[in-house]
Design a protein around this motif. Structure first.
Motif, PDB file in Angstrom:
ATOM      1  N   HIS A 126       0.861  -1.191   0.000  1.00  0.00           N
ATOM      2  CA  HIS A 126       0.000   0.000   0.000  1.00  0.00           C
ATOM      3  C   HIS A 126       0.894   1.237   0.000  1.00  0.00           C
ATOM      4  O   HIS A 126       1.822   1.335   0.811  1.00  0.00           O
ATOM      5  CB  HIS A 126      -0.847   0.051   1.278  1.00  0.00           C
ATOM      6  N   VAL A 127       0.596   2.189  -0.881  1.00  0.00           N
ATOM      7  CA  VAL A 127       1.283   3.485  -0.902  1.00  0.00           C
ATOM      8  C   VAL A 127       0.241   4.538  -0.535  1.00  0.00           C
ATOM      9  O   VAL A 127      -0.780   4.673  -1.220  1.00  0.00           O
ATOM     10  CB  VAL A 127       1.877   3.788  -2.296  1.00  0.00           C
ATOM     11  N   LEU A 128       0.490   5.256   0.579  1.00  0.00           N
ATOM     12  CA  LEU A 128      -0.504   6.180   1.137  1.00  0.00           C
ATOM     13  C   LEU A 128       0.120   7.571   1.300  1.00  0.00           C
ATOM     14  O   LEU A 128       0.872   7.808   2.261  1.00  0.00           O
ATOM     15  CB  LEU A 128      -0.975   5.671   2.501  1.00  0.00           C
ATOM     16  N   PRO A 129      -0.161   8.493   0.375  1.00  0.00           N
ATOM     17  CA  PRO A 129       0.337   9.860   0.576  1.00  0.00           C
ATOM     18  C   PRO A 129      -0.359  10.501   1.786  1.00  0.00           C
ATOM     19  O   PRO A 129      -1.580  10.371   1.933  1.00  0.00           O
ATOM     20  CB  PRO A 129      -0.027  10.587  -0.727  1.00  0.00           C
ATOM     21  N   MET A 130       0.405  11.138   2.652  1.00  0.00           N
ATOM     22  CA  MET A 130      -0.138  11.649   3.923  1.00  0.00           C
ATOM     23  C   MET A 130       0.084  13.153   4.056  1.00  0.00           C
ATOM     24  O   MET A 130       1.092  13.685   3.609  1.00  0.00           O
ATOM     25  CB  MET A 130       0.572  10.968   5.106  1.00  0.00           C
ATOM     26  N   HIS A 131      -0.881  13.792   4.713  1.00  0.00           N
ATOM     27  CA  HIS A 131      -0.762  15.205   5.073  1.00  0.00           C
ATOM     28  C   HIS A 131      -0.649  15.322   6.588  1.00  0.00           C
ATOM     29  O   HIS A 131      -1.196  14.487   7.313  1.00  0.00           O
ATOM     30  CB  HIS A 131      -1.962  15.997   4.551  1.00  0.00           C
ATOM     31  N   ALA A 132       0.040  16.333   7.040  1.00  0.00           N
ATOM     32  CA  ALA A 132       0.257  16.531   8.477  1.00  0.00           C
ATOM     33  C   ALA A 132      -1.074  16.512   9.217  1.00  0.00           C
ATOM     34  O   ALA A 132      -2.032  17.183   8.800  1.00  0.00           O
ATOM     35  CB  ALA A 132       0.991  17.845   8.709  1.00  0.00           C
ATOM     36  N   GLY A 133      -1.154  15.715  10.273  1.00  0.00           N
ATOM     37  CA  GLY A 133      -2.350  15.670  11.115  1.00  0.00           C
ATOM     38  C   GLY A 133      -3.481  14.845  10.550  1.00  0.00           C
ATOM     39  O   GLY A 133      -4.552  14.736  11.159  1.00  0.00           O
ATOM     40  N   GLN A 134      -3.278  14.234   9.388  1.00  0.00           N
ATOM     41  CA  GLN A 134      -4.347  13.491   8.720  1.00  0.00           C
ATOM     42  C   GLN A 134      -4.443  12.060   9.249  1.00  0.00           C
ATOM     43  O   GLN A 134      -3.423  11.416   9.480  1.00  0.00           O
ATOM     44  CB  GLN A 134      -4.027  13.455   7.214  1.00  0.00           C
ATOM     45  N   GLY A 135      -5.670  11.568   9.434  1.00  0.00           N
ATOM     46  CA  GLY A 135      -5.855  10.166   9.809  1.00  0.00           C
ATOM     47  C   GLY A 135      -6.177   9.331   8.583  1.00  0.00           C
ATOM     48  O   GLY A 135      -6.360   9.865   7.490  1.00  0.00           O
ATOM     49  N   LEU A 136      -6.246   8.022   8.797  1.00  0.00           N
ATOM     50  CA  LEU A 136      -6.598   7.115   7.713  1.00  0.00           C
ATOM     51  C   LEU A 136      -8.077   6.742   7.800  1.00  0.00           C
ATOM     52  O   LEU A 136      -8.594   6.539   8.899  1.00  0.00           O
ATOM     53  CB  LEU A 136      -5.786   5.819   7.813  1.00  0.00           C
ATOM     54  N   ARG A 137      -8.735   6.621   6.671  1.00  0.00           N
ATOM     55  CA  ARG A 137     -10.073   6.026   6.657  1.00  0.00           C
ATOM     56  C   ARG A 137      -9.917   4.526   6.925  1.00  0.00           C
ATOM     57  O   ARG A 137      -8.814   3.983   6.789  1.00  0.00           O
ATOM     58  CB  ARG A 137     -10.731   6.297   5.292  1.00  0.00           C
ATOM     59  N   PRO A 138     -11.022   3.832   7.290  1.00  0.00           N
ATOM     60  CA  PRO A 138     -10.887   2.413   7.666  1.00  0.00           C
ATOM     61  C   PRO A 138     -10.310   1.563   6.533  1.00  0.00           C
ATOM     62  O   PRO A 138     -10.561   1.824   5.355  1.00  0.00           O
ATOM     63  CB  PRO A 138     -12.319   1.983   7.974  1.00  0.00           C
ATOM     64  N   HIS A 139      -9.524   0.550   6.916  1.00  0.00           N
ATOM     65  CA  HIS A 139      -8.968  -0.435   5.980  1.00  0.00           C
ATOM     66  C   HIS A 139     -10.117  -1.263   5.408  1.00  0.00           C
ATOM     67  O   HIS A 139     -10.954  -1.749   6.151  1.00  0.00           O
ATOM     68  CB  HIS A 139      -7.989  -1.319   6.769  1.00  0.00           C
TER      69      HIS A 139
END
Ligand code: 5GP
Length: 138
Positions: free
Chosen positions: A104-117
């Motif tokens: 999995h490649v997940l671009p992230m932003h500061a303070g951002q959470g993940l939606r459910p797997h």
């Protein structure tokens, strides 16, 4: 546990199921996760069959991780990310739900959470647009 050629990613590789492709070469395919945990969530899979990390040929892994690096750079650029995550799950106890090796490649932003797997199916028009944005950044 053995490799089941009827798994959903094997079907994508054989073209039996559509996907929003981001990158493809002789050994590796990258496509949008249909239930993205963040915008720009891409899956990178080797074409050679293996169930998980441990039954993969190291030479196959070397080529796949090179594509992971390329896709992580492009997805980060396309989504103006502050960072990114690489996730790789093995066996049900390890969170794996599709039994063909994938990263999995997940671009992230500061303070951002993940939606459910394996959560909510995304709109196909949105996935197509996101795939195009990442392809443009490759
Ligand atoms: P795992 O839990 O095995 O690491 O993750 C499997 C991933 O595959 C999940 O993130 C899920 O959203 C994704 N997925 C499941 N079915 C499909 C599908 O048919 N097409 C695509 N593109 N992704 C899928």
């Amino acid at each position: 546990m053995s490799y089941d050629p009827q798994n959903i990613f094997a079907k994508i590789l054989r073209g039996e199921i559509p996907s929003h492709k981001v990158y493809e070469d002789a050994d590796t395919l990258a496509f949008m996760d249909v239930m993205p945990q963040v915008d720009g969530h891409v899956l990178v899979i080797p074409k050679a069959p293996s169930r998980g990390l441990l039954d993969a040929d190291p030479a196959v892994l070397a080529r796949a991780i090179t594509v992971v690096q390329k896709v992580a750079a492009a997805a980060s650029k396309a989504f103006a990310a502050d960072g990114f995550q690489i996730r790789q799950y093995n066996e049900p106890a390890g969170g794996q739900t599709v039994f063909h090796l994938h990263f999995h490649v997940l671009p992230m932003h500061a303070g951002q959470g993940l939606r459910p797997h394996s959560g909510k199916m995304a709109d196909h028009a949105v996935l197509a647009r996101h795939a195009e944005m990442i392809r443009q950044a490759l």
